[in-house]
Design an enzyme around this catalytic site. Structure first.
Site, PDB file in Angstrom:
ATOM      1  CD  GLU A  98      31.227  79.186  50.813  1.00 56.59           C
ATOM      2  OE1 GLU A  98      30.178  79.190  50.160  1.00 56.59           O
ATOM      3  OE2 GLU A  98      32.209  78.491  50.527  1.00 56.59           O
ATOM      4  CE  LYS A 118      27.651  78.924  33.562  1.00 54.24           C
ATOM      5  NZ  LYS A 118      28.314  80.238  33.610  1.00 54.24           N
ATOM      6  CD  GLU A 133      34.397  68.582  44.353  1.00 51.15           C
ATOM      7  OE1 GLU A 133      34.480  68.972  45.535  1.00 51.15           O
ATOM      8  OE2 GLU A 133      35.000  67.594  43.917  1.00 51.15           O
ATOM      9  CB  CYS A 176      35.201  75.850  48.129  1.00 47.34           C
ATOM     10  SG  CYS A 176      36.590  74.963  47.444  1.00 47.34           S
TER      11      CYS A 176
END
Ligand code: NAD
Length: 486
Positions: free
Chosen positions: A395, A190, A264, A298
């Site tokens: 983040e 996806k 992850e 990331c």
């Protein structure tokens, strides 16, 4: 011409736009199930937008629970034959996919840039070549699997569901699909809702490679599509890359089931500059660490830890270098920083940057002309940051770097590890022994020395703590897709 006149010439770049004339996009893409594109069960299509122009590029199916069921059925019936195929035969398909990615690399790079906003220079030189490299690399493993798992007998898991984010759309698809297929699994992928196009071109590539129907399905859609895939109880493994919040939701949904999981997730990685580092080189690494892909990375080096004795010098050099960054049209080959991926992501960045200012950090944003349409955020540097500030903890996933300082090696380690994340870190020093000592004390899955954001299919990537678990890349990347039999 006098020297004075010559040196007063202002050098500038001429526009160097890549053409999109050569790309072949359909007006509409369905879901890719059982080797063919079809309408989604709901009949719903949504436009995918170019974030640099806000113009629609194509319409893409909004896959739903019924499509998930159809994809799982197709995968289940494809699995026995695929898993039983001779290892070298499976490898041939992966080599073919890798070569087709190379053949269509210019087209894929342009589409990646149009759909996601990243500079063409990056999609052309990083994303697409690395995606091909992952297929080449894992093709090579297909007939050597037992040597990747300490000479044990291994078997594939079965049907795997894979969910990827929007920051490296084709590359994340390759990170997931290549090891899964090499190990003999079949996969349902996806893509993210804002960047489905290169995954759909990869579906075309699977057709061109004559991959048996059902071995790979591509299900575009939003978070609900991902949630439906996770909750489909006939899937043997879920591999997820995305935010920690969604990773947590997936882990809760799978708790107590037999479905395996790798996650992850996010990061707030420390890039540590010691006083003995080659500072000009370090500044290049800082820039690459946080402004590559607009900071939508990331493992971005978003917490810059500078030793106090060189703080002023590093900040001065960094600020000067930031002023040379070219922000704008991602299709221009000279552009360093492209468009923010979506209006939603831009809002998230703006909120956190405002919080940084409110909490008392000093903000500097480079001056540059931004295009009138599209989503943009100019490279930004925060100083006077305290470790408790939101911009030092959360983040941001944008072109924003927060500077913290340290006095000693022990303090550098403590500050770097003072995070709920543990994905990556960078160490800049001329002393090899110091680099090894610091690296082994850091809670980070990846540690770079005197470089940053360096990726290679042979190297494992993954996190600790809230950055997730499981590894992708290298021999370690095989393990999450295999069962050890004996
Ligand atoms: P996200 O978690 O919002 O979405 C990621 C994917 O999950 C998308 O395909 C989305 O449609 C899907 N999704 C959303 N809700 C879901 C649900 N409830 N169940 C199942 N699937 C769902 O993340 P994002 O904003 O697209 O990506 C940014 C995040 O990804 C950042 O936190 C970044 O650090 C992380 N990331 C991590 C890595 C890594 O390797 N560790 C790599 C790239 C990005």
């Amino acid at each position: 011409m006098s020297t004075e006149t010559r040196t007063s010439i202002v050098w500038d770049y001429a526009p160097a736009p890549e053409s999109s004339d050569h790309i072949r996009l359909n007006d509409r893409y369905g879901v890719f199930i059982d080797g063919e594109f079809r309408d989604p069960a709901s009949g719903r299509y949504v436009p995918t937008i170019n974030p640099a122009t806000e113009q629609p590029i194509a319409e893409v199916a909004d896959g739903g629970p019924d499509d998930v069921i159809a994809a799982v059925e197709a995968a289940r019936s494809a699995y026995p034959k695929w898993a039983a195929l001779k290892d070298l035969e499976r490898a041939k398909y992966l080599f073919r996919i890798a070569r087709l990615i190379q053949e269509r690399s210019r087209e894929l790079a342009v589409v990646e840039t149009m759909d996601g906003g990243k500079p063409l220079r990056e999609s052309r030189d990083v994303d697409i070549p690395l995606a091909a490299a992952h297929f080449f690399y894992y093709a090579g493993w297909a007939d050597k699997l037992r040597y990747g798992v300490a000479a044990r007998e291994v078997a594939p898991l079965g049907v795997v569901g894979q969910i990827v984010p929007w920051n490296f759309p084709l590359l994340m698809a390759a990170w997931k699909l290549a090891p899964a297929l090499a190990c003999g699994n079949v996969a349902i992928l996806k893509p993210a809702e804002t960047t489905p196009l290169t995954a759909l071109l990869l579906a075309e590539i699977c057709q061109e490679a004559e991959l048996p129907p059902g071995v790979v399905s591509i299900l575009p859609g939003n978070g609900d599509t991902g949630a439906a895939l996770v909750r489909q109880n006939k899937i043997d493994k879920i591999a997820f890359t995305g935010s920690t919040a969604v990773g947590r939701d997936i882990q809760a949904a799978l708790a107590g089931t037999n479905t395996r999981l790798t996650l992850e997730l996010g990061g707030k990685s420390a890039n540590i500059v010691f006083e003995d580092a080659a500072l000009d080189q370090a500044v290049e690494g800082i820039v690459n660490g946080i402004f590559f892909n607009q900071g939508h990375v990331c493992c971005a080096g978003s917490r810059l830890l500078i030793q106090e004795s060189v703080r002023e010098e590093v900040i001065a050099k960094l600020w000067r270098r930031m002023g040379l960054l070219r922000v704008g049209d991602p299709m221009d080959k000279n552009t360093d920083v492209g468009a923010i991926n979506s209006a939603e992501q831009l809002e998230r960045i703006e909120t956190l940057v405002a919080a940084g200012e409110d909490e008392g950090a000093s903000r500097r944003t480079i001056e540059c002309e931004l295009p009138a349409r599209g989503y943009w955020f100019a490279p930004t540097l925060f100083t006077d940051v305290s470790p408790a500030h939101r911009i030092a903890v959360e983040e941001i996933f944008g072109p924003v770097v927060s500077v913290l300082t340290f006095r000693t090696q022990a303090e550098a380690i403590e500050r770097a590890n003072n995070s709920r994340y543990g994905l990556a870190a960078g160490i800049w020093t001329d002393k090899g022994a110091k680099a090894f000592e610091v690296a082994s004390a850091l809670n980070a899955g990846v540690v770079w020395q005197n470089t940053y954001n360096h990726f290679d299919p042979t190297a494992a990537f993954g996190g600790y703590k809230e950055s997730g678990f499981g590894r992708e890349g290298g021999p370690a990347g095989l393990r999450p897709y295999l069962r050890v039999i004996r």
